[in-house]
Design an enzyme around this catalytic site. Structure first.
Site, mmCIF file in Angstrom:
data_model
loop_
_atom_site.group_PDB
_atom_site.id
_atom_site.type_symbol
_atom_site.label_atom_id
_atom_site.label_comp_id
_atom_site.label_asym_id
_atom_site.label_seq_id
_atom_site.Cartn_x
_atom_site.Cartn_y
_atom_site.Cartn_z
ATOM 1 N N GLN A 83 0.777 -0.332 4.798
ATOM 2 C CA GLN A 83 1.170 -1.519 4.041
ATOM 3 C C GLN A 83 -0.022 -2.177 3.347
ATOM 4 O O GLN A 83 0.154 -2.993 2.457
ATOM 5 C CB GLN A 83 1.840 -2.538 4.967
ATOM 6 C CG GLN A 83 3.154 -2.055 5.556
ATOM 7 C CD GLN A 83 3.776 -3.074 6.480
ATOM 8 O OE1 GLN A 83 3.539 -4.267 6.337
ATOM 9 N NE2 GLN A 83 4.586 -2.599 7.429
ATOM 10 N N CYS A 84 -1.211 -1.840 3.756
ATOM 11 C CA CYS A 84 -2.420 -2.466 3.191
ATOM 12 C C CYS A 84 -2.926 -1.652 2.008
ATOM 13 O O CYS A 84 -2.990 -0.412 2.070
ATOM 14 C CB CYS A 84 -3.494 -2.561 4.282
ATOM 15 S SG CYS A 84 -5.018 -3.320 3.715
ATOM 16 N N THR A 85 -3.290 -2.327 0.918
ATOM 17 C CA THR A 85 -3.840 -1.650 -0.247
ATOM 18 C C THR A 85 -5.258 -1.187 0.062
ATOM 19 O O THR A 85 -6.126 -1.995 0.397
ATOM 20 C CB THR A 85 -3.866 -2.597 -1.465
ATOM 21 O OG1 THR A 85 -2.543 -3.053 -1.727
ATOM 22 C CG2 THR A 85 -4.404 -1.876 -2.687
#
Length: 614
Positions: A482-484
């Site tokens: 979910q983290c860029t």
């Protein structure tokens, strides 16, 4: 004039008259002679001039008088011929006007005639070129700073004391010219100058100092000290105000004189997202002098943020972390108190993220939508800087409906896209109107090689290149997914380019409706003083390369197409709730993407069967 008689074919002989040329030095010397030597004496004085044989073609013959005119023994300049004359200087303007000019001319002519009759002109030919000069020289001039029509300024006062002290025994009055040099509408103007006569008091060579005046009155009109409040000048905030834009002013003065800084400084920017992109965009906006910056974010500062997000520090992560939007606004004002920074800790409702009809969640979503609509309405430029694709959908729709300029920035690992959304035509224009003035071929007639000269209202948005509606992109993903994840320098590059793109758009005379520059335009004349105004900037950090693609608006776009905007403008929040609570098929059905998918699949099946029969 003389006539040559006899042969009828001959014409009359004519002579070119001289033009007097009185040097400034002559008038200075005459002033000194008048004040210190001649005084009230109006007797004629011998003077000497010269004429020059060698002026440029077309100029009249000049009879010149210089500072040496009063010295009859002064040498004549090289390549010049002497001319002697008589000076008649009057004491008053009335005497100058009343002088019998005809009589003076006849007297001078008789003197020349007598030198001819007596033969004196044979011994001294200079006598044939005798001239007469009639003057009035007792006006004194002062460079006057006063703006009042009837009064002179203070520099004249002590000069008149000098005149009375030195010359009152010789002159009862003097004429004064108060010379006023003004600039009106870029043109020099001296018509405000005034001239008047002053009677001099009797104080010739008096040893006593005149009564002195001149203490400046205070704001109340009394004799007392004037108070000057320097607190504002010494206020560090004011000092910062005057210093912070120095680099921008130097840009205008030295490099880009046509740069319109007012358009940049006055723009109000809404930053949706206060993370890595939001922090870098905000810092670059401040570098451009932008004074109104608003953050929207619902996250809190975590321990991993400060090293990548330059508006936060380690202390901001403690006790669960400060709200990003509020902390970012607070930090901007600490960096520069002159900025008007605000933060809103709020969520942006998204497609594929349902809201509950039976709880406070629905009302919270309604309030969030209303607040977002108000914020978009109150700003000029909206930056989309969020982590997920679906979080960009609602602000993209609202901004398109309200005709606001949208700058979108998104990151990959070593790639990024920065783009401006197409700016829709004003609502009052008819369906066939072009805005502002550029004819464009229909989209179905444009091939890839013809993607040129596309005005802003024909450009696509972030969602125009997609054939699926936005949904919950975080579903079934682990926390690390979910983290860029991006190369550390990528957000700084993309954030800076996003702001520079906004500034370039603002510098274009048609703003968001400006024709999109492409990679093919890099060798052409730039449309603004800052260069190109692209639609998109797609960067590839692994190759250290950028390209400038241009894409048309998609008539089935799930964000900016007319079907979506019309539905939103008619139904408002009720339409949005359907989008939030439904799967992506709702928007795809509405815009025609579902039918497009079906037609595409049918075409693929037909192609396969066709291949099998060959």
């Amino acid at each position: 004039m003389a006539a040559v008689m006899g042969d009828p074919g001959l014409s009359k002989l004519q002579f070119a008259p001289f033009s007097s040329a009185l040097d400034v030095g002559f008038w200075h010397e005459l002033t000194q002679k008048k004040l210190n030597e001649y005084r009230l004496d109006e007797a004629p004085k011998d003077i000497k001039g010269y004429y020059y044989n060698g002026d440029s073609a077309g100029l009249p013959a000049r009879l010149t008088l210089e500072f040496s005119a009063f010295d009859m023994n002064a040498p004549t300049p090289a390549h010049c011929c002497p001319a002697v004359g008589t000076l008649y200087n009057t004491n008053t303007l009335e005497a100058f006007k009343a002088a019998d000019k005809k009589l003076l001319l006849e007297q001078a002519a008789n003197e020349i005639w007598e030198s001819i009759r007596s033969g004196a002109a044979l011994d001294n030919p200079v006598l044939l070129n005798k001239f007469l000069l009639l003057t009035f020289a007792i006006t004194v001039g002062v460079y006057d700073p006063c703006n009042l029509a009837q009064y002179p300024g203070w520099p004249l006062r002590n000069f008149l004391v000098l005149a009375a002290h030195r010359w009152s025994s010789s002159f009862q009055s003097v004429e004064v010219l108060c010379f006023r040099d003004r600039t009106l509408q870029g043109m020099r103007d001296v018509t405000h100058s005034i001239i008047f006569e002053v009677k001099l008091p009797e104080m010739a060579f008096s040893p006593d100092c005149p009564k002195a005046v001149g203490w400046e009155k205070n704001q109340k009109g009394g004799m007392g000290p004037r108070m000057v409040n320097l607190s504002e000048c010494m206020d560090p905030k004011r000092l910062a105000e005057s210093s912070v834009d120095l680099n921008l002013k130097l840009m205008c003065w030295r490099l880009v004189p046509t740069l319109d800084l007012d358009k940049v400084v006055s723009v109000k920017c809404l930053l949706l997202g206060a993370g890595t992109l939001g922090c870098n965009v905000a810092r670059t906006l401040m570098g451009w002098g932008v004074r109104h910056i608003t953050f929207v974010d619902n996250a809190k500062i975590s321990y991993s943020n400060p090293v990548r997000q330059p508006l936060y520090e380690f202390e901001d992560c403690l006790v669960g972390g400060k709200p990003k939007a509020l902390a970012a606004a607070d930090r901007l004002q600490k960096i520069f108190p002159g900025v008007n920074a605000r933060g809103f800790n709020m969520s942006i409702p998204m497609p594929g993220h349902p809201v509950n009809f039976s709880s406070v969640t629905l009302e919270q979503a309604r309030r969030d939508v209303e607040r977002l609509e108000q914020l978009v309405e109150g700003h000029d430029v909206v930056f989309l800087l969020m982590d997920t694709r679906e979080s960009r959908w609602l602000p993209a729709v609202i901004a398109a409906s309200k005709r606001k300029l949208v700058i979108n920035a998104a990151l990959g690992f070593d790639t990024f896209v920065v783009m401006r959304h197409g700016l829709k035509k004003p609502k009052q224009q008819g369906a066939g109107d072009l805005c502002p003035s550029h004819p464009v071929a229909p989209a179905d007639l444009l091939g890839p090689s013809l993607f040129a000269n596309i005005p802003g209202y024909k450009l696509g948005c972030y969602f125009c290149n997609d054939v699926v509606a936005p949904g919950d992109s975080t579903r079934d993903r682990t926390l690390d997914q979910q983290c860029t994840v991006s190369r550390p320098g990528l957000a700084m590059i993309a954030g800076a380019l996003a702001v520079e793109l906004m500034v370039s758009v603002l510098q274009h005379p048609e703003g968001g409706y400006a024709i999109a520059s492409s990679s093919d335009d890099r060798m052409n004349e730039p449309p603004t003083s800052l260069g190109l105004v692209p639609h998109q900037i797609r960067g590839f950090l692994s190759r250290f390369d950028n390209v400038l693609p241009v894409s048309l608006a998609f008539d089935k776009c799930t964000a900016c197409s007319s079907k979506v905007l019309d539905q939103y403008e008619r139904e408002g929040f009720n339409f949005l709730v359907k989008v939030f609570n439904s799967s992506h098929s709702f928007l795809e059905d509405l815009t025609g993407l579902t039918l497009l998918h079906q037609e595409t699949q049918a075409a693929e099946i037909w192609d396969m069967s066709d291949d099998e029969t060959v």
